[in-house]
Design an enzyme around this catalytic site. Structure first.
Site, PDB file in Angstrom:
ATOM      1  N   HIS A  37      41.453  65.812  29.513  1.00 20.47           N
ATOM      2  CA  HIS A  37      40.818  66.919  30.237  1.00 20.47           C
ATOM      3  C   HIS A  37      40.836  66.692  31.744  1.00 20.47           C
ATOM      4  O   HIS A  37      40.085  67.325  32.476  1.00 20.47           O
ATOM      5  CB  HIS A  37      39.387  67.118  29.718  1.00 20.47           C
ATOM      6  CG  HIS A  37      39.378  67.513  28.282  1.00 20.47           C
ATOM      7  ND1 HIS A  37      39.319  68.821  27.865  1.00 20.47           N
ATOM      8  CD2 HIS A  37      39.500  66.764  27.155  1.00 20.47           C
ATOM      9  CE1 HIS A  37      39.375  68.863  26.541  1.00 20.47           C
ATOM     10  NE2 HIS A  37      39.477  67.620  26.090  1.00 20.47           N
ATOM     11  N   GLU A  56      52.340  42.614  37.124  1.00 18.98           N
ATOM     12  CA  GLU A  56      52.612  41.406  37.893  1.00 18.98           C
ATOM     13  C   GLU A  56      53.876  40.700  37.392  1.00 18.98           C
ATOM     14  O   GLU A  56      54.521  39.965  38.142  1.00 18.98           O
ATOM     15  CB  GLU A  56      51.410  40.453  37.799  1.00 18.98           C
ATOM     16  CG  GLU A  56      50.970  39.946  39.144  1.00 18.98           C
ATOM     17  CD  GLU A  56      49.706  39.092  39.086  1.00 18.98           C
ATOM     18  OE1 GLU A  56      49.270  38.687  38.008  1.00 18.98           O
ATOM     19  OE2 GLU A  56      49.158  38.821  40.171  1.00 18.98           O
ATOM     20  N   LYS A 105      47.430  38.211  50.911  1.00 17.33           N
ATOM     21  CA  LYS A 105      46.606  37.033  51.207  1.00 17.33           C
ATOM     22  C   LYS A 105      46.877  36.547  52.629  1.00 17.33           C
ATOM     23  O   LYS A 105      45.945  36.293  53.394  1.00 17.33           O
ATOM     24  CB  LYS A 105      46.919  35.897  50.232  1.00 17.33           C
ATOM     25  CG  LYS A 105      46.388  36.108  48.846  1.00 17.33           C
ATOM     26  CD  LYS A 105      46.601  34.830  48.038  1.00 17.33           C
ATOM     27  CE  LYS A 105      46.346  35.068  46.571  1.00 17.33           C
ATOM     28  NZ  LYS A 105      46.800  33.969  45.738  1.00 17.33           N
TER      29      LYS A 105
HETATM   30  O1  PA5 Z   1      48.804  35.876  36.675  1.00 13.64           O
HETATM   31  C1  PA5 Z   1      48.459  35.190  37.621  1.00 13.64           C
HETATM   32  O2  PA5 Z   1      48.891  34.047  37.798  1.00 13.64           O
HETATM   33  C2  PA5 Z   1      47.452  35.691  38.641  1.00 13.64           C
HETATM   34  O3  PA5 Z   1      47.115  37.004  38.449  1.00 13.64           O
HETATM   35  C3  PA5 Z   1      46.197  34.842  38.568  1.00 13.64           C
HETATM   36  O4  PA5 Z   1      45.630  34.965  37.287  1.00 13.64           O
HETATM   37  C4  PA5 Z   1      45.157  35.245  39.623  1.00 13.64           C
HETATM   38  O5  PA5 Z   1      45.766  35.366  40.869  1.00 13.64           O
HETATM   39  C5  PA5 Z   1      44.068  34.198  39.685  1.00 13.64           C
HETATM   40  O6  PA5 Z   1      44.606  32.956  40.003  1.00 13.64           O
HETATM   41  P1  PA5 Z   1      43.803  31.627  39.795  1.00 13.64           P
HETATM   42  O7  PA5 Z   1      43.510  31.474  38.355  1.00 13.64           O
HETATM   43  O8  PA5 Z   1      44.693  30.554  40.310  1.00 13.64           O
HETATM   44  O9  PA5 Z   1      42.531  31.738  40.615  1.00 13.64           O
END
Ligand code: PA5
Length: 431
Positions: free
Chosen positions: A305, A284, A419
């Site tokens: 394996h 990410e 989303k």
């Molecule tokens: O790294 C990030 O910001 C995202 O992966 C969030 O952790 C994830 O989308 C969850 O978001 P939130 O904590 O706002 O529900």
């Protein structure tokens, strides 16, 4: 014994001294900007110095609540997705026994990471005869998957516990905004704050990870002490003296040469969920603007394996980061057998962990010979202190690596795409 060592001996043919010198300059510049708070996305650099801060008041309130949960519940449901649960699961699974429950502390179960009706139904059945607490975690307070799970589980808790439900629900969210914060205020839930300047995937060392880990019986002070040590040891802007930066540079140099996939590989099944946290952190943070190393993970010996064949002989686009640790508390010897029909007596002076280590060394050499650049990370031990160190090491390396590739390590614009498509389909189907 070192807390963590990085061995890049098997990379020599891939990275020249000239390249390193160029990277060293870039690293210095990025380091300066990160510390001055002028790098892109600097509003989210709060994790950088967090372990150096005195958090005594926060730790005491976490420990007090964890104790109460331990006394009043046999199950803690952690509701959250991405960075709001992966760090907890990474550390908890790395330290818990392979079989059975962890002592007398509540069991940690998770919800809000999937939309499976079967998962939720089975979870509701599973907790029916158990005392339950919930920790719902969402920085934004609006993420759909945990919000839906919380709606279902909140209704369950209110039905089952009546007014007491609000004592059994703990919220970890933003200080001011978001639906979850509003609900917490309205219902009087106890709550913890995720600092504004710490994004989801960098938040494991905030109450996001600390509360559930404390409930699970982990030594969160040792976890933070490990992270603090890593923070103290990674303040040098000189590439050769900063292990996190050396790892970041090795990754970027390999990426430039066409090694576009990094495989994190470990030889201890307990680290499987640590891989998941690492995948989110790097994937990410770096996968944007049509570039980025694709983070994948394998668990050895199991995967030797299966996709081990591809790694050894398939298309050459992979590099591998082997994560091993030195000291192991539990070990098993190999019995001597008089008949020796399986021909294994030559191993009877060794333990399983000895063989695992030799297998790790053999795998590194075989993969390197096969044209897979191999980076080796060796953690002194598998405990809270060392894991805290490792978490921080990877976060720092990840930020540097993303900056070196020219992207903002702290945003995730691509996550929005699925989303908005999903929302429009859901709205259409609801009309
Ligand atoms: O790294 C990030 O910001 C995202 O992966 C969030 O952790 C994830 O989308 C969850 O978001 P939130 O904590 O706002 O529900």
């Amino acid at each position: 014994m070192d807390i963590l060592t990085l061995n890049t001996n098997l990379l020599k043919q891939y990275i020249t001294h000239e390249e390193k010198a160029k990277y060293a300059e870039a690293v210095k510049e990025i380091h300066r900007k990160m510390n001055e708070g002028t790098s892109v996305g600097a509003d989210y650099l709060g994790w950088l110095n967090l372990p150096l801060k005195n958090q005594e008041t926060l730790l005491q309130s976490i420990e007090t609540l964890a104790k109460e949960i331990g006394e009043r519940a046999s199950v803690l449901i952690v509701i959250g997705v991405g960075g709001s649960y992966l760090g907890t699961k990474a550390v908890h699974d790395a330290l818990r026994p392979y079989f059975g429950k962890t002592g007398r502390t509540p069991e940690i179960v998770y919800a809000g990471q999937n939309m499976s009706g079967a998962y939720m139904q089975q979870l509701l059945r599973y907790i029916e005869d158990k005392e339950v607490f919930i920790n719902v975690i969402s920085k934004s307070g609006t993420t759909t998957e945990p919000a839906i799970a919380f709606r279902i589980l909140r209704a369950y808790m209110e039905e089952r516990y009546g007014e007491e439900a609000s004592e059994r629900i703990v919220v970890t969210t933003d200080q001011m905004k978001g639906a979850l914060k509003q609900l917490a205020n309205e219902k009087g839930y106890r709550s913890f704050v995720i600092p504004d300047d710490v994004g989801g995937r960098y938040s494991v060392l905030t109450p996001v990870g600390l509360l559930p880990l404390a409930v699970a019986g982990s030594d969160i002070r040792a976890l933070l002490a490990g992270a603090k040590r890593a923070a103290q040891e990674s303040t040098d802007d000189h590439l050769e003296r900063n292990m996190a930066y050396r790892y970041a540079v090795a990754r970027q140099a390999l990426y430039k040469k066409g090694y576009k996939i990094e495989l994190l590989a470990s030889f201890e099944p307990a680290l499987k969920n640590f891989h998941e946290w690492w995948k989110q952190l790097f994937g990410e943070s770096e996968g944007k603007a049509l570039k980025g190393i694709f983070p994948a993970a394998v668990s050895y010996s199991t995967d030797l394996h299966s996709i081990g064949q591809y790694i050894q002989d398939g298309e050459r686009m992979l590099f591998e980061t082997l994560l091993h640790f030195n000291e192991v508390t539990d070990d098993q010897g190999i019995p001597f057998d008089d008949a020796d029909r399986d021909g294994l007596n030559y191993l009877s002076t060794k333990t399983l962990n000895d063989i695992n280590r030799i297998s790790k060394n053999g795998t590194a050499l075989a993969h390197a010979d096969g044209g897979v650049p191999v980076i080796q990370l060796e953690l002194g031990k598998l405990d809270e202190f060392h894991l805290g160190y490792l978490l921080y090491f990877f976060m720092k390396a990840c930020a540097m690596s993303a900056y070196l590739s020219g992207v903002n390590p702290f945003d995730q614009p691509g996550v929005e795409a699925y989303k908005s498509k999903t929302f429009s389909l859901l709205k259409k189907s609801g009309e």
